[in-house]
Motif scaffolding. Structure first.
Motif, PDB file in Angstrom:
ATOM      1  N   LEU A  59     -10.899 102.114  51.168  1.00 51.02           N
ATOM      2  CA  LEU A  59     -10.628 103.173  50.871  1.00 51.02           C
ATOM      3  C   LEU A  59     -10.933 103.715  50.095  1.00 51.02           C
ATOM      4  O   LEU A  59     -10.919 104.721  49.951  1.00 51.02           O
ATOM      5  N   LEU A  60     -11.317 103.023  48.485  1.00 52.78           N
ATOM      6  CA  LEU A  60     -11.807 103.214  47.700  1.00 52.78           C
ATOM      7  C   LEU A  60     -12.847 102.583  46.871  1.00 52.78           C
ATOM      8  O   LEU A  60     -13.030 101.785  47.504  1.00 52.78           O
ATOM      9  N   PHE A  61     -13.879 103.304  45.856  1.00 56.28           N
ATOM     10  CA  PHE A  61     -14.770 103.022  45.670  1.00 56.28           C
ATOM     11  C   PHE A  61     -14.654 102.365  44.226  1.00 56.28           C
ATOM     12  O   PHE A  61     -12.787 102.283  43.753  1.00 56.28           O
ATOM     13  N   ALA A  62     -14.507 100.590  43.806  1.00 62.89           N
ATOM     14  CA  ALA A  62     -14.229 100.839  42.524  1.00 62.89           C
ATOM     15  C   ALA A  62     -14.312 101.146  41.925  1.00 62.89           C
ATOM     16  O   ALA A  62     -13.924 101.043  40.605  1.00 62.89           O
ATOM     17  N   ALA A  63     -15.169 102.317  41.192  1.00 58.89           N
ATOM     18  CA  ALA A  63     -15.608 102.751  40.632  1.00 58.89           C
ATOM     19  C   ALA A  63     -14.428 104.030  40.145  1.00 58.89           C
ATOM     20  O   ALA A  63     -13.891 104.520  39.365  1.00 58.89           O
ATOM     21  N   GLN A  64     -13.325 103.840  41.374  1.00 59.47           N
ATOM     22  CA  GLN A  64     -12.842 104.736  41.129  1.00 59.47           C
ATOM     23  C   GLN A  64     -10.927 103.827  40.145  1.00 59.47           C
ATOM     24  O   GLN A  64     -10.730 104.989  39.986  1.00 59.47           O
ATOM     25  N   ALA A  65     -11.238 102.661  40.469  1.00 56.98           N
ATOM     26  CA  ALA A  65     -10.487 101.662  39.687  1.00 56.98           C
ATOM     27  C   ALA A  65     -10.246 102.135  38.647  1.00 56.98           C
ATOM     28  O   ALA A  65      -9.884 101.028  37.684  1.00 56.98           O
ATOM     29  N   TYR A  66     -11.124 102.422  38.331  1.00 58.89           N
ATOM     30  CA  TYR A  66     -11.500 102.552  36.381  1.00 58.89           C
ATOM     31  C   TYR A  66      -9.934 102.732  35.338  1.00 58.89           C
ATOM     32  O   TYR A  66      -9.422 104.135  35.923  1.00 58.89           O
ATOM     33  N   LYS A  67      -9.869 102.449  34.458  1.00 61.62           N
ATOM     34  CA  LYS A  67      -8.873 102.429  33.543  1.00 61.62           C
ATOM     35  C   LYS A  67      -7.385 102.823  34.066  1.00 61.62           C
ATOM     36  O   LYS A  67      -6.438 102.407  33.915  1.00 61.62           O
ATOM     37  N   ARG A  68      -7.830 102.565  35.308  1.00 60.07           N
ATOM     38  CA  ARG A  68      -5.702 101.883  35.935  1.00 60.07           C
ATOM     39  C   ARG A  68      -5.990  99.943  36.219  1.00 60.07           C
ATOM     40  O   ARG A  68      -6.440  99.759  35.469  1.00 60.07           O
ATOM     41  N   ASP A  69      -4.732 100.134  37.558  1.00 59.86           N
ATOM     42  CA  ASP A  69      -3.228  98.624  36.789  1.00 59.86           C
ATOM     43  C   ASP A  69      -3.305  99.146  38.338  1.00 59.86           C
ATOM     44  O   ASP A  69      -3.242  99.489  39.337  1.00 59.86           O
ATOM     45  N   VAL A  70      -4.656  97.556  38.715  1.00 57.57           N
ATOM     46  CA  VAL A  70      -4.826  96.705  40.365  1.00 57.57           C
ATOM     47  C   VAL A  70      -4.011  95.775  40.172  1.00 57.57           C
ATOM     48  O   VAL A  70      -3.899  94.413  39.202  1.00 57.57           O
ATOM     49  N   VAL A  71      -3.281  95.741  40.978  1.00 58.36           N
ATOM     50  CA  VAL A  71      -2.441  93.858  41.488  1.00 58.36           C
ATOM     51  C   VAL A  71      -2.828  93.406  42.651  1.00 58.36           C
ATOM     52  O   VAL A  71      -2.959  94.617  43.890  1.00 58.36           O
ATOM     53  N   THR A  72      -3.213  92.540  43.391  1.00 55.34           N
ATOM     54  CA  THR A  72      -3.534  91.603  44.270  1.00 55.34           C
ATOM     55  C   THR A  72      -2.351  90.658  44.641  1.00 55.34           C
ATOM     56  O   THR A  72      -1.989  90.904  43.479  1.00 55.34           O
ATOM     57  N   ILE A  73      -2.401  90.599  45.939  1.00 56.06           N
ATOM     58  CA  ILE A  73      -1.217  89.111  46.096  1.00 56.06           C
ATOM     59  C   ILE A  73      -1.401  87.675  44.966  1.00 56.06           C
ATOM     60  O   ILE A  73      -0.207  87.543  44.188  1.00 56.06           O
ATOM     61  N   GLU A  74      -2.436  87.763  44.740  1.00 54.74           N
ATOM     62  CA  GLU A  74      -3.029  86.578  43.919  1.00 54.74           C
ATOM     63  C   GLU A  74      -1.545  87.661  41.923  1.00 54.74           C
ATOM     64  O   GLU A  74      -1.514  86.029  41.396  1.00 54.74           O
ATOM     65  N   GLY A  75      -1.687  88.290  41.769  1.00 54.13           N
ATOM     66  CA  GLY A  75      -0.836  88.453  40.773  1.00 54.13           C
ATOM     67  C   GLY A  75       0.602  88.712  40.626  1.00 54.13           C
ATOM     68  O   GLY A  75       0.936  88.980  39.920  1.00 54.13           O
ATOM     69  N   LEU A  76       1.171  88.503  40.993  1.00 53.57           N
ATOM     70  CA  LEU A  76       2.477  88.367  42.483  1.00 53.57           C
ATOM     71  C   LEU A  76       2.832  87.913  42.044  1.00 53.57           C
ATOM     72  O   LEU A  76       3.554  87.349  41.296  1.00 53.57           O
ATOM     73  N   GLY A  77       2.355  86.094  42.433  1.00 50.69           N
ATOM     74  CA  GLY A  77       2.456  85.347  42.387  1.00 50.69           C
ATOM     75  C   GLY A  77       1.661  83.987  43.201  1.00 50.69           C
ATOM     76  O   GLY A  77       0.714  84.200  43.195  1.00 50.69           O
ATOM     77  N   SER A  78       2.175  82.316  42.372  1.00 52.01           N
ATOM     78  CA  SER A  78       1.273  80.954  42.745  1.00 52.01           C
ATOM     79  C   SER A  78       2.429  80.333  43.773  1.00 52.01           C
ATOM     80  O   SER A  78       3.015  80.606  44.227  1.00 52.01           O
ATOM     81  N   ILE A  79       1.563  79.448  44.133  1.00 54.19           N
ATOM     82  CA  ILE A  79       1.957  78.544  45.467  1.00 54.19           C
ATOM     83  C   ILE A  79       2.681  77.596  44.105  1.00 54.19           C
ATOM     84  O   ILE A  79       3.443  76.982  44.695  1.00 54.19           O
ATOM     85  N   HIS A  80       2.695  77.533  43.045  1.00 52.86           N
ATOM     86  CA  HIS A  80       3.435  76.723  41.913  1.00 52.86           C
ATOM     87  C   HIS A  80       5.260  78.099  41.529  1.00 52.86           C
ATOM     88  O   HIS A  80       6.207  77.385  41.414  1.00 52.86           O
ATOM     89  N   GLU A  81       4.223  79.163  41.222  1.00 55.08           N
ATOM     90  CA  GLU A  81       5.643  80.088  41.731  1.00 55.08           C
ATOM     91  C   GLU A  81       5.296  81.134  42.089  1.00 55.08           C
ATOM     92  O   GLU A  81       5.136  82.180  41.481  1.00 55.08           O
ATOM     93  N   PRO A  82       5.706  81.105  43.028  1.00 54.93           N
ATOM     94  CA  PRO A  82       5.893  82.400  44.013  1.00 54.93           C
ATOM     95  C   PRO A  82       6.958  83.075  43.645  1.00 54.93           C
ATOM     96  O   PRO A  82       7.681  83.217  43.043  1.00 54.93           O
ATOM     97  N   HIS A  83       6.684  84.743  43.792  1.00 55.04           N
ATOM     98  CA  HIS A  83       7.133  85.801  43.869  1.00 55.04           C
ATOM     99  C   HIS A  83       8.328  86.128  44.781  1.00 55.04           C
ATOM    100  O   HIS A  83       8.224  84.535  45.886  1.00 55.04           O
ATOM    101  N   PRO A  84       9.878  85.972  44.147  1.00 56.36           N
ATOM    102  CA  PRO A  84      10.591  85.963  45.218  1.00 56.36           C
ATOM    103  C   PRO A  84      10.321  87.022  47.367  1.00 56.36           C
ATOM    104  O   PRO A  84      10.629  86.104  48.222  1.00 56.36           O
ATOM    105  N   LEU A  85       9.623  87.394  46.952  1.00 52.09           N
ATOM    106  CA  LEU A  85       9.022  87.971  48.453  1.00 52.09           C
ATOM    107  C   LEU A  85       8.107  87.042  48.363  1.00 52.09           C
ATOM    108  O   LEU A  85       8.282  86.711  50.233  1.00 52.09           O
ATOM    109  N   GLN A  86       7.217  86.483  48.279  1.00 52.68           N
ATOM    110  CA  GLN A  86       6.575  85.140  49.015  1.00 52.68           C
ATOM    111  C   GLN A  86       7.639  84.462  49.224  1.00 52.68           C
ATOM    112  O   GLN A  86       6.847  83.730  50.458  1.00 52.68           O
ATOM    113  N   GLN A  87       8.676  83.330  48.291  1.00 56.98           N
ATOM    114  CA  GLN A  87       9.590  82.981  48.788  1.00 56.98           C
ATOM    115  C   GLN A  87      10.196  83.202  50.001  1.00 56.98           C
ATOM    116  O   GLN A  87      10.623  82.815  51.169  1.00 56.98           O
ATOM    117  N   ALA A  88      10.553  84.255  50.251  1.00 55.49           N
ATOM    118  CA  ALA A  88      11.419  84.618  51.406  1.00 55.49           C
ATOM    119  C   ALA A  88      10.750  85.293  52.750  1.00 55.49           C
ATOM    120  O   ALA A  88      11.165  84.665  53.783  1.00 55.49           O
TER     121      ALA A  88
END
Lengths: 156, 288
Positions: A59-88
């Motif tokens: 529900l957001l146009f990509a254009a609305q993300a201009y100069k914004r900070d976007v985080v996807t799950i990939e930005g949280l942690g990885s399979i080798h270094e999972p975020h505590p949420l992912q580990q939990a």
């Protein structure tokens, strides 16, 4: 058109179509953790963080993300270094098919950033927008409460 | 094949007005984006105006009330403690009822009011309070009360180049309160029926003023004037609430593919009784 934004901690310039949805753009680039579900904002599978807030990337146009900070799950942690949420989530058996999980974890991340020691009801409310057909939600809520403790142990 | 839209990121209200004037019927205001994403106008040459950087999200507390910028979100309304003094918190209830958190993070006052979908929640409560809307345009700022703005679809009240910039809501006088209730299929779904009540009591605890608004029954929120007439000057006791609920059942209810009109009519009565009673209890300062 080109837009600059911060994506998973990196400054990037993306080539996007003016009518492209953020969910599509993110998946097209590389971030398949952003899932397509209902495509109308009801299910939460596409949830990402925009300036720290959980939002529907369908529900957001990509254009609305201009100069914004976007985080996807990939930005949280990885399979080798999972975020505590992912580990939990793994430790509590809160993942079955996995489709709702990226969105659910990001909603939880937004909650814990705002409220480091949420009550169970607050966790449930924060995850209210992430539909899960597999787990029945209980273990997901348990996992978030556990992750809160791991991230900010009480008594510190 | 993508459409050739142009995107604009105005940084102030005057720039918004200037873009609206310049692009006229090609201009699309993008607030949260939640509705325009799902159904953009079917044109290839749109001028998409992203409002999120135009400093329209201010919250200004003044002596008599609060002014909210049109880009204030449902989540911000839901968590605004100063709103405990407006309808005893009914706008917090309303904001908090607009979907789950990721939706509330994006839905804005301006978007929710100007789109005015049949299920939209804010128009119902804002009409109950008879909120004042500030419209800014090439000729400056003018004001419209909710009664005027919502007499027809809000978009019809705006001239070329005009944009909803702010709303103003008054702090409650003595023994003044409101309530908002909504029935939806799940806790976070669109309204099937909604009711907003805003009332004040006199020194003898009789109802002095009351506005009862029903939503999700027809394209625009409706005042239940027949219910209001019965409730005004009464002590708002259960018998009177029941009578008012029955009177309200003559509301215009259009077909809804989700639930039929009979069901909505029944639920309307229940919500009116409950909402009026909640508002009464709050106005008396009792805990409900």
């Amino acid at each position: 058109m080109k837009i600059e934004l911060t994506l998973n901690g990196e400054e990037r310039t993306l080539d996007i179509e003016p009518d492209e949805l953020l969910a599509s753009a993110l998946r097209r680039i590389e971030f398949k953790g952003v899932k397509r579900g209902c495509q109308d904002g009801s299910c939460g599978a596409c949830t990402v963080l925009l300036d720290g807030q959980a939002i529907r990337s369908c529900l957001l146009f990509a254009a609305q993300a201009y100069k914004r900070d976007v985080v996807t799950i990939e930005g949280l942690g990885s399979i080798h270094e999972p975020h505590p949420l992912q580990q939990a989530f793994v430790d509590h058996g809160a993942v079955q098919c996995g489709y709702c999980i990226p969105g659910t974890i990001l909603s939880a991340k937004a909650l814990l950033d705002e409220e480091p020691h949420p009550k169970r009801k607050q966790v449930a409310a924060a995850l209210d927008g992430n539909l899960c057909r597999c787990t029945g939600y209980i273990k997901q809520i348990d996992a978030v409460l556990d992750a809160a403790e791991r991230l900010h142990p009480k008594g510190n | 094949m993508s459409r050739k839209w142009m995107w604009y990121y105005p940084t102030c209200l005057e720039e918004v007005v200037s873009l609206l004037w310049e692009h006229d019927d090609r201009a699309v205001l993008v607030a949260g984006g939640t509705s325009v994403c799902l159904s953009p106008p079917p044109r290839d040459d749109l001028a998409m105006i992203d409002l999120s950087r135009a400093k329209l999200a201010q919250v200004e507390k003044e002596h008599l009330g609060i002014r909210f910028g049109a880009m204030v979100t449902a989540q911000e309304l839901a968590t605004c403690e100063s709103l405990n003094r407006v309808g005893a918190g009914m706008l917090r209830e309303t904001g908090g009822a607009i979907g789950p958190r990721p939706i509330r993070n994006r839905v804005t006052i301006g978007g929710n009011v100007m789109q005015a979908f049949i299920w939209s929640d804010l128009p119902v409560s804002l009409l109950a309070i008879n909120t004042v809307f500030q419209i800014h345009g090439p000729k400056g700022t003018r004001q419209l009360a909710a009664d005027e703005l919502m007499a027809s679809h809000p978009g019809r009240s705006l001239e070329r180049g005009e944009v909803l910039s702010n709303i103003e809501v008054p702090f409650d006088g003595p023994k003044t309160a409101g309530a908002f209730l909504k029935l939806s299929r799940t806790a976070v779904d669109h309204a099937l029926v909604s009711v907003a009540v805003f009332l004040s009591l006199d020194d003898d605890d009789q109802c002095k003023t009351i506005r009862v608004v029903a939503g999700a029954l027809s394209p625009l929120p409706q005042r239940s004037e027949s219910a209001e007439e019965l409730l005004r000057n009464s002590l708002l006791q259960p018998d009177t609430l029941k009578e008012a609920a029955d009177a309200a059942s003559t509301a215009r209810i259009i077909n809804d593919r989700r639930v039929d009109a009979d069901y909505k009519q029944q639920v309307l009565g229940v919500l009116i009784e409950r909402a009026v009673n909640m508002a009464r209890v709050r106005a008396l300062g009792e805990t409900s």
